[in-house]
Write an enzyme that holds these catalytic residues in place. Structure first.
Site, short mmCIF file in Angstrom:
data_model
loop_
_atom_site.label_atom_id
_atom_site.label_comp_id
_atom_site.label_asym_id
_atom_site.label_seq_id
_atom_site.Cartn_x
_atom_site.Cartn_y
_atom_site.Cartn_z
N LEU A 109 0.78 -1.15 0.00
CA LEU A 109 0.04 -0.25 0.03
C LEU A 109 0.72 1.14 0.08
CD1 LEU A 109 -2.70 -0.85 2.60
CD2 LEU A 109 -3.06 -1.08 0.07
N ASP A 110 0.34 2.18 -0.61
CA ASP A 110 1.14 3.62 -0.52
C ASP A 110 1.25 3.99 0.72
OD1 ASP A 110 1.21 3.37 -3.46
OD2 ASP A 110 -0.66 4.66 -3.84
N LEU A 111 2.28 5.17 0.98
CA LEU A 111 2.48 5.69 2.26
C LEU A 111 1.42 6.17 2.86
CD1 LEU A 111 5.24 6.49 3.96
CD2 LEU A 111 5.00 8.74 2.75
#
Ligand code: URA
Length: 236
Positions: free
Chosen positions: A105-107
Site C-alpha cells: 500500500l502507498d505511504l
C-alpha cells in the site's frame, strides 16, 4: 518470490557434505526423515516448509507464517526504509525477518496488509488470474457519477504498461465516497483509475482481500490469520 521446492537428492547435496549420488545409500540406511517419516525416494519433493532431518540433524525447519496488519498512514510498505517507519516496525513475531509483504500500500494508504513467508500463497493472492478481489474504501475530492461505474467495469487503458485494467466493481456510497473492488494491483492503480476523471483520491483504505477482512483489528495492530482465512486463499 522464487519457489524453494527441490528434489530430495538435490536438497541433500546442497545442504550437507553428501553428494547427489550418496542420497540413495542414505535412503537405504533410513538416515533421512521428511516430516517425521523415513524418506524412500530421491525424487521426493522438499518444499520450503518440509521438516528435513539427516542423521538426527535438522536441515530445514521453516514454519509457514501468515499475518494481517492494519496499516496506519505514514508507514512504508517495505522491510527497510531510511526516512520512514515501515510496516515491519508494527510486526512482533519471532520469524519476522523471513516475511514479505503481499501487495503493497502507498505511504498514505491505510488498511489491510498481508505478510507471509509462503511464496506460493502470496502468488495466489497477487495473481489477477486467481480473481481474488481487493476492496478499497475511497474518498474523493470531486463528486462521483454513475459514469465511473461503467468506465471501471469496461477497463481503463494505462499507456505506461500498455494494458487495460480488468473489470472492476464500483459501489457509490455517497457523493464523495465509494467502495472499489479490483482483482489486480498495478502501481497506484486506484489513484490512477480515479485520475482518469481528474478526481483526486483524498483517502484510501483497503478493507478486505478475498474473504480476509480487516474488521475488528485496531489500527497499527497485527494478528495471525486463522486456518480458514489461509485455506480460503489456497482453495481459491
Ligand atoms: N491503489 C493505489 O493507488 N494505492 C494503494 O496504496 C493501493 C492501491
Amino acid at each position: 518470490m522464487k519457489s524453494r521446492t527441490s528434489r530430495l537428492d538435490r536438497f541433500i547435496s546442497q545442504n550437507s557434505t553428501f553428494s547427489l549420488s550418496d542420497t540413495r545409500l542414505l535412503l537405504a540406511q533410513k538416515r533421512i526423515f521428511l516430516d517425521g517419516r523415513a524418506a524412500h525416494s530421491i525424487q521426493q519433493k522438499v518444499t520450503e516448509f518440509t521438516h528435513v532431518v539427516l542423521d538426527g540433524r535438522c536441515l530445514r525447519d521453516n514454519r509457514p507464517v501468515y499475518l494481517m496488519l492494519n496499516k496506519p498512514r505514514g508507514f512504508v510498505s517495505a522491510t527497510k526504509d531510511t526516512r520512514h517507519s515501515t510496516v515491519m516496525d508494527l510486526v512482533h513475531h519471532p520469524q519476522k525477518h523471513e516475511l514479505h509483504i503481499v501487495g503493497r500500500l502507498d505511504l498514505n494508504t491505510t488498511g489491510l496488509v498481508l505478510l507471509t513467508n509462503d511464496g506460493a500463497w502470496s502468488r495466489k493472492v497477487s495473481l489477477p488470474e486467481t480473481k481474488l478481489e481487493k476492496t478499497y474504501e475511497v474518498t474523493l475530492s470531486r463528486p462521483l457519477t454513475d459514469e465511473y461505474i461503467r468506465v471501471f467495469r469496461e477497463g481503463i487503458y494505462f499507456a505506461y504498461e500498455d494494458i487495460t485494467t480488468r473489470p472492476a466493481h464500483l459501489e457509490i456510497l455517497s457523493d464523495y465516497t465509494a467502495r472499489l473492488s479490483l482483482v489486480e494491483g498495478k502501481y497506484h492503480q486506484v489513484k490512477r483509475m480515479f485520475g482518469f476523471f481528474q478526481n483526486e483520491v483524498l483517502a484510501l483504505h483497503r478493507v478486505s482481500v478475498g474473504h480476509i477482512s480487516l474488521e475488528g483489528l485496531d489500527e497499527g495492530h497485527c494478528r495471525q490469520l486463522t486456518c480458514e482465512e489461509i485455506a480460503a486463499i489456497e482453495n481459491q
